[in-house]
Structure formats: structure tokens, C-alpha cells
Scaffold this motif. Structure first.
Motif, PDB file in Angstrom:
ATOM      1  N   SER A 127      38.900  44.873  41.769  1.00 41.86           N
ATOM      2  CA  SER A 127      38.807  43.471  42.134  1.00 41.86           C
ATOM      3  C   SER A 127      38.489  42.586  40.918  1.00 41.86           C
ATOM      4  O   SER A 127      39.063  41.499  40.750  1.00 41.86           O
ATOM      5  N   ILE A 128      37.627  43.078  40.047  1.00 41.12           N
ATOM      6  CA  ILE A 128      37.335  42.344  38.803  1.00 41.12           C
ATOM      7  C   ILE A 128      38.625  42.235  37.971  1.00 41.12           C
ATOM      8  O   ILE A 128      38.945  41.172  37.431  1.00 41.12           O
ATOM      9  N   THR A 165      41.031  39.624  39.440  1.00 43.28           N
ATOM     10  CA  THR A 165      40.576  38.241  39.222  1.00 43.28           C
ATOM     11  C   THR A 165      40.672  37.856  37.750  1.00 43.28           C
ATOM     12  O   THR A 165      41.151  36.769  37.393  1.00 43.28           O
ATOM     13  N   LYS A 196      41.040  26.185  38.206  1.00 37.64           N
ATOM     14  CA  LYS A 196      41.292  27.513  38.776  1.00 37.64           C
ATOM     15  C   LYS A 196      40.830  28.614  37.796  1.00 37.64           C
ATOM     16  O   LYS A 196      40.220  29.597  38.197  1.00 37.64           O
ATOM     17  N   GLU A 209      37.049  28.731  37.813  1.00 32.70           N
ATOM     18  CA  GLU A 209      36.600  29.312  39.085  1.00 32.70           C
ATOM     19  C   GLU A 209      36.738  30.840  39.047  1.00 32.70           C
ATOM     20  O   GLU A 209      35.852  31.577  39.468  1.00 32.70           O
ATOM     21  N   MET A 210      37.854  31.295  38.504  1.00 34.12           N
ATOM     22  CA  MET A 210      38.090  32.745  38.488  1.00 34.12           C
ATOM     23  C   MET A 210      37.199  33.464  37.494  1.00 34.12           C
ATOM     24  O   MET A 210      36.726  34.571  37.763  1.00 34.12           O
ATOM     25  N   SER A 246      34.226  32.536  36.765  1.00 32.94           N
ATOM     26  CA  SER A 246      32.905  32.582  37.421  1.00 32.94           C
ATOM     27  C   SER A 246      32.856  33.713  38.441  1.00 32.94           C
ATOM     28  O   SER A 246      31.852  34.417  38.555  1.00 32.94           O
ATOM     29  N   LYS A 247      33.964  33.887  39.160  1.00 31.83           N
ATOM     30  CA  LYS A 247      34.001  34.968  40.153  1.00 31.83           C
ATOM     31  C   LYS A 247      33.875  36.333  39.462  1.00 31.83           C
ATOM     32  O   LYS A 247      33.167  37.218  39.942  1.00 31.83           O
ATOM     33  N   VAL A 248      34.562  36.485  38.331  1.00 42.27           N
ATOM     34  CA  VAL A 248      34.466  37.743  37.578  1.00 42.27           C
ATOM     35  C   VAL A 248      33.009  38.003  37.200  1.00 42.27           C
ATOM     36  O   VAL A 248      32.482  39.097  37.401  1.00 42.27           O
ATOM     37  N   LYS A 249      32.353  36.973  36.689  1.00 41.43           N
ATOM     38  CA  LYS A 249      30.965  37.159  36.247  1.00 41.43           C
ATOM     39  C   LYS A 249      30.048  37.522  37.406  1.00 41.43           C
ATOM     40  O   LYS A 249      29.155  38.356  37.248  1.00 41.43           O
ATOM     41  N   SER A 250      30.286  36.914  38.560  1.00 40.57           N
ATOM     42  CA  SER A 250      29.385  37.251  39.671  1.00 40.57           C
ATOM     43  C   SER A 250      29.658  38.663  40.183  1.00 40.57           C
ATOM     44  O   SER A 250      28.737  39.372  40.565  1.00 40.57           O
ATOM     45  N   LEU A 251      30.918  39.103  40.143  1.00 38.23           N
ATOM     46  CA  LEU A 251      31.208  40.495  40.533  1.00 38.23           C
ATOM     47  C   LEU A 251      30.544  41.476  39.562  1.00 38.23           C
ATOM     48  O   LEU A 251      29.980  42.494  39.977  1.00 38.23           O
TER      49      LEU A 251
END
Ligand code: IPE
Ligand code: IPE
Ligand code: MG
Ligand code: MG
Length: 283
Positions: A198-199, A202, A249, A252-253, A255-260
Motif C-alpha cells: 500500500s505504501i 501511494t 494531490k 496529500e499522497m 502525507s498518506k505515505v508518511k502516516s502509513l
């Protein structure tokens, strides 16, 4: 030394030693491989191993296999039948520097030799080798990058939905970013493999949208490659949403990588450092 070059320096050394032979094919393979590539994919694999506390230098030849496949994909991507580009990694593309047949065959050789690198490795078990080959083959092949390239060409000049665009980018780019992360996980006893997939997806989508943004705001000299999206009427996020939305975008992506990554039991600083370097890239 920045964190990218901590790993990429070792990758570059090993790449230089990896192609032996003096015929024109070997020259073309070396020409394409030993240029200004950022080595993001092998670095990702090695950094994840390091972040799990593995002796990452032992796994360089596996990391090279991913760079071989990526480099083959670039040689073929630049061919007249595909994007028809003349500049790559700051130099004339392989078919310009050599000739089309040699470029096609150098790509074929890199693709095939990638799997020799894994199968001939002396550190991994036979079971691990099969798992690694399976991940790399599926991400590169007819359900992965190659399929993405088919979609990318098919949708030239067309208007696409965001879902179709995401599928093009997922296949042509993100699959080859998932591969190194998942391959590191396989070596680490498949720890967090679904999260790494998933990382990778993204990060890969962020990487491709970022590339399409850079294509508009940067220039060929800085990027070291031909900027042909407009000429080829490529379907990109910039074309679909405009530059401002595309940049949002990308943010946003990332940031999503970092939170995962933060949710994993690894040395987060190592992975964060690499992700941050990719986010700040100028080429
Ligand atoms: C270029 O990849 C192709 C895309 C998927 C956008 P890279 O930006 O990683 O290319 P190199 O390896 O550094 O040349
Ligand atoms: C990148 O394709 C994906 C692959 C090469 C598989 P692009 O055509 O978008 O990338 P650049 O701009 O040529 O590097
Ligand atoms: Mg292309
Ligand atoms: Mg291209």
C-alpha cells in the motif's frame, strides 16, 4: 552525505561491476545503466532492510535486479514506437546513441538478466528467491508495468476519468515502486508486506503525478530527459485537474505515505528520510 546517496553510492558501484563484456550489447547496457539515474527503487529496498535491522549490503544484487528492470523500461519507453524521446538521464537515449535494434535488445537483456541476478544470488534461500522473482515478475509484466505502458499509449489524446488515470499510473509506475518495498519485506520474513504494498502504491502514484508536474514547471536540462507529454497528448493529472490540484494531490499522497510508515515497527527515520528526498526531488 545525504541519506539517498548513502545507499545509492553502493548501488552505483555494484551496477558498474555487474555488466561484463565488451561487445556492442554490453556497451549499450552499460550506457543505459551507468548514467544519472536516481536509483530510487533499489534504494527503497535497501533502506527498508536497513530499517528492519538487516545487513542491507548483502542484498545489493537483488536491489540491482529492480534497477535493471526499471532501466529496460526506460530504454523501451523512449523508443520511436513509444514516447519517441531523444534525451534520458542527461544523455542521448540508447536508440539514438546506438541504434534501435541494439536499444531493443539491450532492454531485453536487462529484463532477462534481472532474473539471473536473483537466481544466482549466494545469500538467499531457494524459497526466498522464488518469492522475490514472483513479486518482481508480476509487478513488471502483463499485469504490471507493461500493462500500464499499454494503457498509457492507448489513452494518448483521449479524455479519461480520474479512476482510469489512477489505473494507468498505478500500473506503469507504482507497481515498480511496490516491488522493492515488498521484496525487502520478503527478506524480512514478509513482515508488514500488505502495508508495504500500500505504501508502494501511494508513493508510486505520488511519484508519477510529481513527475508530470515537474514536466510542466521544470525544463529538459534540469530533468535530464525529453519532456514530451504535450507532444504525445499524454493523459496526466496536470492535464485532467490542472497544476494546482495536481500539486495538492502529490502533497496529500506523500502525507498518506508518511502516516502509513509511522504505523510500522521499523526505524521510521530511515524511511522518512528517503520519502522526504523523493518529495523534494527536482528531477
Ligand atoms: C522515470 O523514473 C520514469 C517514471 C516512472 C516517472 P525515475 O525518475 O526514477 O528515473 P531515473 O531512474 O532517475 O532516471
Ligand atoms: C514512465 O513513463 C513509466 C515507465 C517508463 C515504465 P513516462 O513516459 O511517463 O516517463 P518519462 O517522462 O518518459 O520518464
Ligand atoms: Mg511513457
Ligand atoms: Mg516517456
Amino acid at each position: 552525505m545525504d541519506i539517498m546517496s548513502y545507499y545509492s553510492a553502493e548501488v552505483n558501484k555494484a551496477l558498474a561491476d555487474s555488466v561484463q563484456g565488451e561487445n556492442r550489447l554490453h556497451e549499450a547496457m552499460r550506457y543505459a545503466l551507468l548514467s544519472g539515474g536516481k536509483r530510487i527503487r533499489p534504494v527503497l529496498m535497501l533502506a527498508v532492510l536497513d530499517a528492519y535491522g538487516y545487513p542491507w549490503k548483502q542484498y545489493i544484487s537483488v536491489a540491482l535486479s529492480i534497477e535493471y528492470i526499471h532501466t529496460y523500461s526506460l530504454i523501451h519507453d523512449d523508443l520511436p514506437a513509444m514516447d519517441d524521446d531523444a534525451l534520458r538521464r542527461g544523455k542521448p537515449t540508447t536508440h539514438i546513441a546506438f541504434d534501435e535494434a541494439t536499444a531493443i535488445l539491450a532492454g531485453d537483456a536487462l529484463l532477462t538478466d534481472a532474473f539471473s541476478l536473483i537466481s544466482e544470488d549466494t545469500v538467499l534461500s531457494a524459497h526466498e528467491k522464488v518469492q522475490l522473482i514472483q513479486i518482481l515478475a508480476t509487478r513488471a509484466g502483463s499485469k504490471g508495468m507493461v500493462y500500464g505502458q499499454v494503457l498509457d499509449l492507448h489513452y494518448e489524446g483521449a479524455s479519461v476519468t480520474q479512476a482510469v488515470l489512477e489505473s494507468i499510473h498505478h500500473h506503469k509506475t507504482a507497481k515498480l515502486i511496490e516491488a522493492p518495498l515488498m521484496m525487502a519485506s520478503v527478506i524480512a520474513n514478509e513482515r508488514d508486506i500488505k502495508v508495504w504494498e500500500s505504501i508502494g502504491k501511494t508513493l508510486g502514484l505520488a511519484f508519477q503525478i510529481q513527475d508530470d508536474v515537474l514536466e510542466v514547471i521544470s525544463d529538459e536540462k534540469m530533468m535530464g530527459k525529453s519532456l514530451s507529454d504535450v507532444r504525445n497528448e499524454k493523459s496526466t493529472y496536470v492535464r485532467l485537474l490542472g497544476i494546482k490540484e495536481a500539486r495538492l494531490k502529490v502533497d496529500e499522497m506523500f502525507s498518506k505515505v508518511k502516516s502509513l510508515v509511522r504505523g510500522l515497527d521499523v526505524n521510521v527515520d530511515v524511511i522518512d528520510g528517503i520519502v522526504e528526498s523523493v518529495k523534494k526531488r527536482l528531477n
